[in-house]
Scaffold this motif. Sequence first.
Motif, PDB file in Angstrom:
ATOM      1  N   MET A   1      41.716  40.613  48.239  1.00 22.67           N
ATOM      2  CA  MET A   1      40.673  39.594  48.117  1.00 22.67           C
ATOM      3  C   MET A   1      40.760  38.620  49.294  1.00 22.67           C
ATOM      4  N   ASP A   2      39.622  38.375  49.954  1.00 23.83           N
ATOM      5  CA  ASP A   2      39.649  37.341  50.989  1.00 23.83           C
ATOM      6  C   ASP A   2      39.324  35.981  50.334  1.00 23.83           C
ATOM      7  N   ASP A   3      39.272  34.920  51.142  1.00 21.71           N
ATOM      8  CA  ASP A   3      39.106  33.574  50.585  1.00 21.71           C
ATOM      9  C   ASP A   3      37.827  33.400  49.770  1.00 21.71           C
ATOM     10  N   THR A   4      36.706  33.956  50.289  1.00 24.87           N
ATOM     11  CA  THR A   4      35.426  33.780  49.590  1.00 24.87           C
ATOM     12  C   THR A   4      35.468  34.467  48.229  1.00 24.87           C
ATOM     13  N   VAL A   5      36.019  35.680  48.214  1.00 23.71           N
ATOM     14  CA  VAL A   5      36.099  36.436  46.957  1.00 23.71           C
ATOM     15  C   VAL A   5      36.994  35.693  45.970  1.00 23.71           C
ATOM     16  N   TRP A   6      38.112  35.190  46.492  1.00 22.80           N
ATOM     17  CA  TRP A   6      39.068  34.476  45.645  1.00 22.80           C
ATOM     18  C   TRP A   6      38.410  33.228  45.057  1.00 22.80           C
ATOM     19  N   ARG A   7      37.631  32.520  45.904  1.00 20.79           N
ATOM     20  CA  ARG A   7      36.946  31.307  45.421  1.00 20.79           C
ATOM     21  C   ARG A   7      35.926  31.647  44.347  1.00 20.79           C
ATOM     22  N   GLN A   8      35.179  32.763  44.551  1.00 19.12           N
ATOM     23  CA  GLN A   8      34.190  33.122  43.528  1.00 19.12           C
ATOM     24  C   GLN A   8      34.874  33.507  42.219  1.00 19.12           C
ATOM     25  N   SER A   9      36.014  34.199  42.313  1.00 16.25           N
ATOM     26  CA  SER A   9      36.665  34.689  41.094  1.00 16.25           C
ATOM     27  C   SER A   9      37.050  33.539  40.155  1.00 16.25           C
ATOM     28  N   SER A  10      37.196  32.322  40.705  1.00 13.62           N
ATOM     29  CA  SER A  10      37.628  31.216  39.851  1.00 13.62           C
ATOM     30  C   SER A  10      36.460  30.536  39.123  1.00 13.62           C
ATOM     31  N   LEU A  11      35.239  31.014  39.352  1.00  9.25           N
ATOM     32  CA  LEU A  11      34.118  30.461  38.581  1.00  9.25           C
ATOM     33  C   LEU A  11      34.163  31.020  37.161  1.00  9.25           C
ATOM     34  N   PRO A  12      33.457  30.370  36.205  1.00  9.60           N
ATOM     35  CA  PRO A  12      33.447  30.908  34.848  1.00  9.60           C
ATOM     36  C   PRO A  12      32.685  32.243  34.768  1.00  9.60           C
ATOM     37  N   VAL A  13      32.926  33.005  33.697  1.00  3.07           N
ATOM     38  CA  VAL A  13      32.244  34.293  33.499  1.00  3.07           C
ATOM     39  C   VAL A  13      30.726  34.093  33.521  1.00  3.07           C
ATOM     40  N   SER A  14      30.245  32.977  32.966  1.00  5.03           N
ATOM     41  CA  SER A  14      28.809  32.725  32.911  1.00  5.03           C
ATOM     42  C   SER A  14      28.212  32.513  34.303  1.00  5.03           C
ATOM     43  N   ARG A  15      29.068  32.316  35.307  1.00  2.00           N
ATOM     44  CA  ARG A  15      28.587  32.174  36.687  1.00  2.00           C
ATOM     45  C   ARG A  15      28.948  33.399  37.524  1.00  2.00           C
ATOM     46  N   GLY A  16      29.165  34.517  36.844  1.00  2.00           N
ATOM     47  CA  GLY A  16      29.366  35.757  37.569  1.00  2.00           C
ATOM     48  C   GLY A  16      30.754  35.938  38.132  1.00  2.00           C
TER      49      GLY A  16
ATOM     50  N   SER B   1      38.315  52.138  36.892  1.00  2.00           N
ATOM     51  CA  SER B   1      36.944  51.678  36.606  1.00  2.00           C
ATOM     52  C   SER B   1      36.908  50.159  36.569  1.00  2.00           C
ATOM     53  N   PHE B   2      37.959  49.562  36.011  1.00  2.00           N
ATOM     54  CA  PHE B   2      38.015  48.099  35.926  1.00  2.00           C
ATOM     55  C   PHE B   2      38.128  47.497  37.328  1.00  2.00           C
ATOM     56  N   ARG B   3      38.976  48.117  38.146  1.00  2.00           N
ATOM     57  CA  ARG B   3      39.167  47.622  39.522  1.00  2.00           C
ATOM     58  C   ARG B   3      37.842  47.679  40.287  1.00  2.00           C
ATOM     59  N   ILE B   4      37.124  48.804  40.153  1.00  2.00           N
ATOM     60  CA  ILE B   4      35.868  48.957  40.893  1.00  2.00           C
ATOM     61  C   ILE B   4      34.816  47.982  40.346  1.00  2.00           C
ATOM     62  N   SER B   5      34.751  47.849  39.023  1.00  2.00           N
ATOM     63  CA  SER B   5      33.752  46.940  38.431  1.00  2.00           C
ATOM     64  C   SER B   5      33.985  45.503  38.887  1.00  2.00           C
ATOM     65  N   VAL B   6      35.258  45.080  38.900  1.00  2.00           N
ATOM     66  CA  VAL B   6      35.568  43.712  39.331  1.00  2.00           C
ATOM     67  C   VAL B   6      35.277  43.553  40.821  1.00  2.00           C
TER      68      VAL B   6
ATOM     69  N   LEU C   1      32.627  40.865  42.412  1.00  2.00           N
ATOM     70  CA  LEU C   1      33.044  39.789  43.316  1.00  2.00           C
ATOM     71  C   LEU C   1      32.690  40.060  44.780  1.00  2.00           C
ATOM     72  N   GLY C   2      32.155  41.263  45.067  1.00  2.00           N
ATOM     73  CA  GLY C   2      31.852  41.590  46.457  1.00  2.00           C
ATOM     74  C   GLY C   2      33.115  41.763  47.278  1.00  2.00           C
ATOM     75  N   ALA C   3      34.155  42.348  46.662  1.00  2.00           N
ATOM     76  CA  ALA C   3      35.432  42.536  47.363  1.00  2.00           C
ATOM     77  C   ALA C   3      35.454  43.899  48.055  1.00  2.00           C
ATOM     78  N   ARG C   4      36.328  44.015  49.035  1.00  2.00           N
ATOM     79  CA  ARG C   4      36.511  45.298  49.718  1.00  2.00           C
ATOM     80  C   ARG C   4      37.094  46.301  48.749  1.00  2.00           C
ATOM     81  N   LEU C   5      36.445  47.474  48.631  1.00  2.00           N
ATOM     82  CA  LEU C   5      36.944  48.460  47.676  1.00  2.00           C
ATOM     83  C   LEU C   5      37.644  49.637  48.351  1.00  2.00           C
TER      84      LEU C   5
ATOM     85  N   ASP D   1      29.835  51.661  53.110  1.00  2.00           N
ATOM     86  CA  ASP D   1      30.631  50.590  53.720  1.00  2.00           C
ATOM     87  C   ASP D   1      31.821  50.230  52.832  1.00  2.00           C
ATOM     88  N   GLU D   2      32.603  49.246  53.275  1.00  2.00           N
ATOM     89  CA  GLU D   2      33.843  48.926  52.554  1.00  2.00           C
ATOM     90  C   GLU D   2      33.581  48.313  51.174  1.00  2.00           C
ATOM     91  N   LEU D   3      32.341  47.841  50.921  1.00  2.00           N
ATOM     92  CA  LEU D   3      32.032  47.253  49.616  1.00  2.00           C
ATOM     93  C   LEU D   3      31.694  48.327  48.578  1.00  2.00           C
TER      94      LEU D   3
END
Length: 292
Positions: free
Chosen positions: A1-16, A134-139, A143-147, A160-162
């Motif tokens: 996870m890069d910084d942007t992905v990490w920052r998004q992951s800390s939002l609530p579930v209701s915010r994606g 499946s869980f790893r790919i879904s998450v 989050l728009g993380a590199r897969l 692409d890497e996403l």
Amino acid sequence: MDDTVWRQSSLPVSRGALGTRRVDQLALPASLASVHSAFDLMKQIYPQVDVNCIVSPAISHWQVKSISQPPILTLRSTQKAWDIPIVDQHYQTLLDASSQAERARLVAVSAKDSGAWLNALPISVLGNLLDDNSFRISVGLLLGARLRDPHVCRCKKLVDELGRHGLSCQLSAGRHSRHPALNDSIHRALISCKVPNVLEPNGILRDDQKRPDGLTLIPWQQGKALVLDVTCVDTVKKTYLRGSAGQLGYAAHKAEELKRHKYRDPDGRYLFCPVAFETFGPFGNEASSLIQ
Ligand SMILES: [Zn+2]
């Protein structure tokens, strides 16, 4: 996870995101709510102390972080009232810094039902237990993380890497299996509501090219049976990308419009309901009202 992905992951579930909140975001709302709920007791113990003076630096700090006005007095003892403006500001910062594709993803994953799968109990007998990959790919998609590393798909297009190409690739095996899986969920949901129905009925429309996905065996409304056609479209497919970045559920609404056009029933013998979902979560309007 890069910084942007990490920052998004800390939002609530209701915010994606995953709802694993950051302490530095929660500390201020928690503290302010807690102090406000103890005001009456503080006044009893130290009547000479001006409690508003104690919290005003924290409130100023909160205003800088949230760029909003403090909640009304009656709501100040609830943490949510202090937390939501900070979450909204955080989400808006992510949106403002995003490309069109990332914006489309962020808008879609913050829809009301998009994060429902994260709140489902992982119970295998209910079919709710995802395997680790499946869980790893879904998450990762959420989050728009590199897969994975970029590579060329069997269809000759670049992945692409996403890893989003698989959501719309014509040769994707998962794309074919998710359609019957959706049909089956709706079929079982209707049965549990005591509405008998059949999957993929034959010969109900004059044009044999049209094979809807479901038909109720009892009248649904106005003495007519309901014909269903289910589809799942990719939020970030090139043709929908611009619309998805500007409007929540754009791809699903477009798909429902197309289906409604396709299934025009000149005899008016049936009621037709297109049921469209998007890969990143949003429901079409008609899918939403059917499910509700
Ligand atoms: Zn492909």
